[in-house]
Structures are given as C-alpha cells and as structure tokens.
Design a protein around this motif. Structure first.
Motif, short mmCIF file in Angstrom:
data_model
loop_
_atom_site.label_atom_id
_atom_site.label_comp_id
_atom_site.label_asym_id
_atom_site.label_seq_id
_atom_site.Cartn_x
_atom_site.Cartn_y
_atom_site.Cartn_z
N THR A 152 -2.49 9.93 -0.69
CA THR A 152 -1.57 9.05 -1.42
C THR A 152 -0.31 8.81 -0.60
OG1 THR A 152 -2.39 9.83 -3.56
CG2 THR A 152 -0.22 8.78 -3.53
N ARG A 180 1.04 5.30 0.84
CA ARG A 180 2.39 4.84 0.52
C ARG A 180 3.15 4.48 1.79
NH1 ARG A 180 3.93 2.50 -3.14
NH2 ARG A 180 4.53 1.12 -1.46
N MET A 223 1.93 1.16 3.24
CA MET A 223 2.37 0.00 2.46
C MET A 223 3.85 -0.27 2.69
SD MET A 223 0.24 0.53 -1.10
CE MET A 223 0.79 -1.02 -1.83
N ASP A 224 4.65 0.78 2.76
CA ASP A 224 6.08 0.58 3.04
C ASP A 224 6.29 -0.02 4.42
OD1 ASP A 224 6.70 1.65 0.58
OD2 ASP A 224 7.20 3.64 1.34
N TRP A 246 5.24 -3.76 4.42
CA TRP A 246 6.21 -4.64 3.74
C TRP A 246 7.43 -4.88 4.63
CZ3 TRP A 246 6.60 -8.28 0.48
CH2 TRP A 246 7.79 -8.60 -0.16
N ALA A 275 -2.51 -5.75 -0.97
CA ALA A 275 -2.07 -4.61 -1.79
C ALA A 275 -0.55 -4.55 -1.87
CB ALA A 275 -2.63 -3.31 -1.22
N VAL A 276 0.10 -4.78 -0.74
CA VAL A 276 1.56 -4.74 -0.70
C VAL A 276 2.16 -5.85 -1.55
CG1 VAL A 276 3.57 -5.09 0.80
CG2 VAL A 276 1.70 -3.63 1.56
N THR A 279 0.75 -7.52 -4.00
CA THR A 279 0.44 -7.30 -5.41
C THR A 279 1.42 -6.31 -6.02
OG1 THR A 279 -1.91 -7.78 -5.11
CG2 THR A 279 -1.30 -6.45 -7.02
N GLU A 280 1.68 -5.23 -5.30
CA GLU A 280 2.62 -4.23 -5.80
C GLU A 280 4.01 -4.81 -5.97
OE1 GLU A 280 3.18 0.28 -4.62
OE2 GLU A 280 4.22 -1.00 -3.18
N GLN A 281 4.48 -5.54 -4.97
CA GLN A 281 5.81 -6.13 -5.03
C GLN A 281 5.93 -7.11 -6.19
OE1 GLN A 281 8.56 -5.39 -3.22
NE2 GLN A 281 7.45 -3.79 -2.10
N LYS A 288 4.15 -7.19 -8.99
CA LYS A 288 4.12 -6.49 -10.27
C LYS A 288 5.45 -5.83 -10.58
CE LYS A 288 -0.87 -5.70 -10.57
NZ LYS A 288 -1.97 -4.70 -10.61
N GLU A 289 6.08 -5.26 -9.55
CA GLU A 289 7.39 -4.65 -9.76
C GLU A 289 8.42 -5.72 -10.12
OE1 GLU A 289 8.42 -2.43 -6.29
OE2 GLU A 289 6.93 -0.85 -6.65
#
Length: 223
Positions: free
Chosen positions: A16, A20, A23-24, A27, A67-68, A70-72, A74-75
């Motif tokens: 995990t 993480r 992804m960081d 971005w 993935a990055v 999508t996460e951004q 959603k946040e």
C-alpha cells in the motif's frame, strides 16, 4: 510453510505504501510535465519503487495516470457532493456547494491541471474521458439530482435538471475556464469576493426557478 497473518499484514502495508508513493510521484510529475512528460523511469526514481511493482499495481503508465486522476477527482468532488446530500434549505445548500466549487477551482493545482487537459487531452482521450466521468460529470449529476428532488418537493420549477445544473455551475465559475486556456487566470479571489460572487449566483438562480409558494421561504419577495 504458510505465511503468518502478521507477515501478510506487513506485506500488504508495504504494498500500500509503495502504491501511495507511486501515485504521489505520478501526480507531481503530471503537474510539472504534462501527460507526455511522465515516464515510468521518473516515477520509479521519485517513488523508490520498482517497474515490477508498478506494472502489478497499475498495468503501466495509462493505468497509473488513470488511478491518480480518479483519486484526485473523487477528492475534489466529495465535499461538493456532501453539500447536496444534506437537509439544508436550498439557499444554504446551493451556497455551500457554490462556495466550495469556487474555492477549489482557483487553486494553482487545478489551474495547471486544466491547462494540461486542454493542451494535451486530444492525445490522451481515454484518460480525459475517465476524468470527466468521475469528476465534472459526476458532480453535475449530483447537482441535477438535487434540483430534481427540490422540484418534486414543490420548491422550484425547472424543465431540464441537467441544463439547470449546468447554468448554476456556469454562474459560479464564470469566465474562469477561458482565462485558464489563455494562460490569463484571475488573481486569487478573497473569501469575501467568493462569498459575494456565490451569493449573487444563488440569488439570481434560485429566485429565478422558485415556485410562487416558495419565493417567500427563499426570501425572494423583492427579487
């Protein structure tokens, strides 16, 4: 010999953490260099991971960027959605939604990402389509659903919930997008300026669609 639960938990935690970090890194590189400028070697170097781990987790560059993004998205959208899922009166709910939207779009990060989309998006259409699906389109649908609920309650009269949601968002956003595309963004708005802008948008929109019986409730008597 089978793995112990403790060892499996540690492996999961490490996996995990590596995901993480990747992804960081992706971005940060995306904002710095754009879609085309992100390379797996740079992501791996910046995150300290491995190519094997990256492919296992994301399947490659497109999967990682998807993935990055999508996460951004959603946040970004989560707080906006919450504004429309409460029992707040319409004026309060729309004010909360509009204020959060205005506050979020004026950040340098959002401005930079928007410029990247419009300069490179035609070459990365699947990624852009995914962005709109989980970001702007999802938020507008939540707003349209909220307006539909208000119509069923007899508070407003609208012919097309999607169009009405689009109009309200446009009243809040204004010419922000065109300025971003011309690399001529507005100076950052103060909280007072945001509040005044959103207040005018809510007043004009809500009192324009309010049913006669709801106008007094919405304080639209003099509008």
């Amino acid at each position: 010999m089978s793995e112990t639960p403790e060892k499996l938990e540690k492996q999961h935690s490490r996996g995990t953490a590596r995901r993480r970090a990747m992804m960081d890194a992706a971005w940060a590189l995306l904002l710095e260099r754009g879609f085309a400028g992100v390379t797996l070697n740079d992501v791996i170097s910046k995150s300290g991971g491995s190519r094997t781990t990256l492919y296992e987790a994301f399947g490659g560059k497109d999967g990682l960027l998807a993935a990055v993004m999508t996460e951004q998205c959603k946040e970004f959208s989560a707080e906006l959605h919450i504004s429309l899922e409460t029992d707040l009166p319409p004026r309060d709910a729309l004010t909360d939604f509009g204020t959060k939207l205005a506050q979020k779009i004026v950040t340098e990060e959002v401005a930079r990402f928007t410029q990247i989309q419009y300069s490179e998006g035609q070459h990365f259409l699947p990624l852009i389509e995914k962005f709109f699906e989980v970001g702007p389109d999802s938020t507008r649908k939540h707003l349209a659903d909220y307006l539909s609920r208000q119509q069923k309650l007899g508070n407003i009269t609208i012919e097309d919930a999607d169009h009405s949601a689009e109009m309200f968002e446009s009243m809040v956003i204004g010419d922000w997008l065109s300025r971003i595309m011309k690399h001529n963004p507005r100076p950052p708005m103060t909280d007072q300026q945001i509040n005044e802008r959103v207040s005018r948008a809510v007043e004009t929109f809500l009192c324009g669609v309010a049913t006669p019986q709801a106008r007094d409730t919405f304080d639209c008597a003099n509008t």
